[in-house]
Enzyme design. Structure first.
Site, PDB file in Angstrom:
ATOM      1  N   ARG A   8       8.331 -52.452  43.914  1.00 60.39           N
ATOM      2  CA  ARG A   8       7.740 -53.511  43.078  1.00 60.39           C
ATOM      3  C   ARG A   8       7.335 -54.712  43.949  1.00 60.39           C
ATOM      4  NH1 ARG A   8      12.375 -53.429  38.271  1.00 60.39           N
ATOM      5  NH2 ARG A   8      12.687 -51.170  38.340  1.00 60.39           N
ATOM      6  N   HIS A  49       6.955 -53.323  35.020  1.00 62.66           N
ATOM      7  CA  HIS A  49       7.913 -52.219  34.920  1.00 62.66           C
ATOM      8  C   HIS A  49       8.295 -51.887  33.488  1.00 62.66           C
ATOM      9  CE1 HIS A  49      11.968 -50.411  34.759  1.00 62.66           C
ATOM     10  NE2 HIS A  49      11.554 -49.738  35.816  1.00 62.66           N
ATOM     11  N   LYS A 108       4.271 -45.450  33.924  1.00 58.71           N
ATOM     12  CA  LYS A 108       5.447 -45.605  33.068  1.00 58.71           C
ATOM     13  C   LYS A 108       5.151 -45.014  31.686  1.00 58.71           C
ATOM     14  CE  LYS A 108       8.607 -47.436  34.252  1.00 58.71           C
ATOM     15  NZ  LYS A 108       9.780 -46.957  35.043  1.00 58.71           N
ATOM     16  N   ASP A 225      13.943 -52.910  47.722  1.00 59.83           N
ATOM     17  CA  ASP A 225      13.567 -54.260  47.311  1.00 59.83           C
ATOM     18  C   ASP A 225      13.449 -55.185  48.521  1.00 59.83           C
ATOM     19  OD1 ASP A 225      13.768 -53.430  44.660  1.00 59.83           O
ATOM     20  OD2 ASP A 225      15.810 -54.183  44.415  1.00 59.83           O
TER      21      ASP A 225
END
Length: 241
Positions: A8, A49, A108, A225
């Site tokens: 992300r 997300h 998604k 991350d």
């Protein structure tokens, strides 16, 4: 040597799935970024997300129930970043034309089955001539099969359930690669995949011990991350070798 993907974007330090997080990730020298796509009421692809805007913005409600105009009014929750918005997939792809990052686009569509999402996302990637730099991934196995029919880009099957055989999953869906939760992968399962030409990437590897363990094991892709940390550990390992 393992490739590092910013999960992300550089989301450990910056708001996830934002242009800021993606731009900061690029500066770490990582191999690629991972991002998530949901679809709005008027069939626009937004990089977010969750199915709702509740957690990450100052708005409320499902992406599927809102229009582009409505979604663009929401600000990302971050005290010092009042102007950061939910980006459109088009915005990220346009930016990607000016760098060399690999873009892992996760559809998604496992909770909400967005009709025609596969075709739309594939068309957008083609519009920006990024087919060779994109990896599509999804938990929706029907969608994996559909993507394989629509594109020559790499398609990865996502899973997080223990007891799943990743090689059989790849073979049964036609997936080119496996993206798995780190908790359900073993070195033996990874090697089985790799020996059959199926690369394995794991999420979300954030702790140095875990990152070092899997880099040493020969993992194809570290999804983290903290791409800067992962890159430093990777370089440290290369020097020792």
């Amino acid at each position: 040597m393992s490739n590092i993907f910013a999960h992300r974007g550089s989301s450990g330090k910056y708001p996830e799935n934002t242009m800021l997080a993606f731009k900061k990730a690029e500066k770490t020298g990582c191999y690629g970024i991972e991002l998530d796509v949901q679809m709005s009421k008027d069939r626009e692809c937004f990089v977010i997300h969750d199915e709702t805007v509740n957690r990450t913005t100052n708005g409320r409600g499902y992406i599927k129930d809102k229009t582009l105009k409505e979604i663009k009014k929401f600000s990302i929750k971050s005290g010092w970043l009042k102007k950061e918005r939910i980006p459109l997939l088009d915005e990220v792809l346009e930016w990607a034309q000016h760098n060399s990052l690999i873009i892992n686009i996760e559809l998604k569509n496992d909770k909400i089955r967005y009709e025609g999402m596969e075709e739309l996302v594939v068309q957008k990637v083609a519009k920006f001539n990024l087919e060779e730099r994109v990896i599509f991934s999804t938990f929706n196995l029907q969608s994996v099969r559909k993507l394989k029919e629509l594109t020559n880009s790499e398609v990865a099957a996502l899973y997080s359930k223990k007891g799943t055989n990743p090689l059989l999953l790849a073979q049964s869906t036609g997936a080119d690669a496996i993206h798995a939760n780190q908790r359900v992968m073993t070195e033996k399962l990874m090697k089985d995949c790799q020996q059959n030409g199926v690369p394995v990437r794991l999420y979300t590897l954030n702790k140095p011990v875990a990152i070092e363990k899997w880099i040493q094991a020969g993992l194809n892709g570290v999804i983290t991350d903290y791409p800067e940390l992962a890159e430093q550990l990777k370089k440290k390992r290369a020097v020792k070798a």
